[in-house]
Design a protein around this motif. Structure first.
Motif, PDB file in Angstrom:
ATOM      1  N   ASP A  67      13.086 -35.974  15.057  1.00  0.00           N
ATOM      2  CA  ASP A  67      13.111 -37.258  14.346  1.00  0.00           C
ATOM      3  C   ASP A  67      11.712 -37.692  13.931  1.00  0.00           C
ATOM      4  OD1 ASP A  67      12.556 -37.704  17.096  1.00  0.00           O
ATOM      5  OD2 ASP A  67      13.309 -39.755  16.990  1.00  0.00           O
ATOM      6  N   SER A 103      18.468 -44.741  11.789  1.00  0.00           N
ATOM      7  CA  SER A 103      18.641 -43.553  12.634  1.00  0.00           C
ATOM      8  C   SER A 103      19.504 -43.887  13.843  1.00  0.00           C
ATOM      9  CB  SER A 103      17.289 -43.015  13.091  1.00  0.00           C
ATOM     10  OG  SER A 103      16.636 -43.954  13.923  1.00  0.00           O
ATOM     11  N   THR A 106      20.413 -41.783  17.726  1.00  0.00           N
ATOM     12  CA  THR A 106      20.056 -40.645  18.560  1.00  0.00           C
ATOM     13  C   THR A 106      20.984 -40.577  19.757  1.00  0.00           C
ATOM     14  OG1 THR A 106      17.733 -40.791  17.906  1.00  0.00           O
ATOM     15  CG2 THR A 106      18.199 -39.631  19.951  1.00  0.00           C
ATOM     16  N   GLN A 134      17.793 -34.126  22.345  1.00  0.00           N
ATOM     17  CA  GLN A 134      18.224 -35.235  21.511  1.00  0.00           C
ATOM     18  C   GLN A 134      18.710 -34.718  20.158  1.00  0.00           C
ATOM     19  OE1 GLN A 134      18.043 -38.597  22.683  1.00  0.00           O
ATOM     20  NE2 GLN A 134      17.766 -37.373  24.523  1.00  0.00           N
ATOM     21  N   HIS A 136      19.733 -36.228  16.293  1.00  0.00           N
ATOM     22  CA  HIS A 136      19.412 -37.408  15.498  1.00  0.00           C
ATOM     23  C   HIS A 136      20.202 -37.410  14.185  1.00  0.00           C
ATOM     24  CE1 HIS A 136      15.969 -37.584  18.213  1.00  0.00           C
ATOM     25  NE2 HIS A 136      15.769 -36.314  17.906  1.00  0.00           N
TER      26      HIS A 136
END
Length: 93
Positions: free
Chosen positions: A45, A62, A64, A77, A79
């Protein structure tokens, strides 16, 4: 085999070229919705935010979520990013 540094550089260059082409093809009101996950070497990200700005785009939204690393490592993670041309971001849309 490539070193970690060579892998990072190659991924960065490829992602930058992709974003440049995508942002360049957008109409002023166009949008890119991108799903991308972190790798072992890259926080995706942050990299997309940096590179989008470099090629005339901006991440304006965004989300996540942690995802299991199927290779047995710590969770990673994933995103979901919304990228728009800078002109649209400044105009509020």
């Amino acid at each position: 085999f490539l070193s970690d540094e060579e892998l990072r550089r190659s991924f960065r260059e490829d992602l930058e070229a992709s974003l440049k082409n995508l942002v360049g093809a957008l109409s002023p009101s166009g949008k890119i919705v991108m799903m991308i996950g972190d790798g072992q070497l890259v926080k995706a990200d942050a990299l997309v935010r940096e590179l989008a700005a470099k090629v005339g785009g901006e991440v304006v939204a965004s989300a996540t979520q942690s995802r299991r690393d199927w290779s047995g490592g710590p969770p990673r993670q994933e995103h979901l990013l919304l990228v728009v041309p800078v002109s649209a971001a400044r105009a509020g849309g």
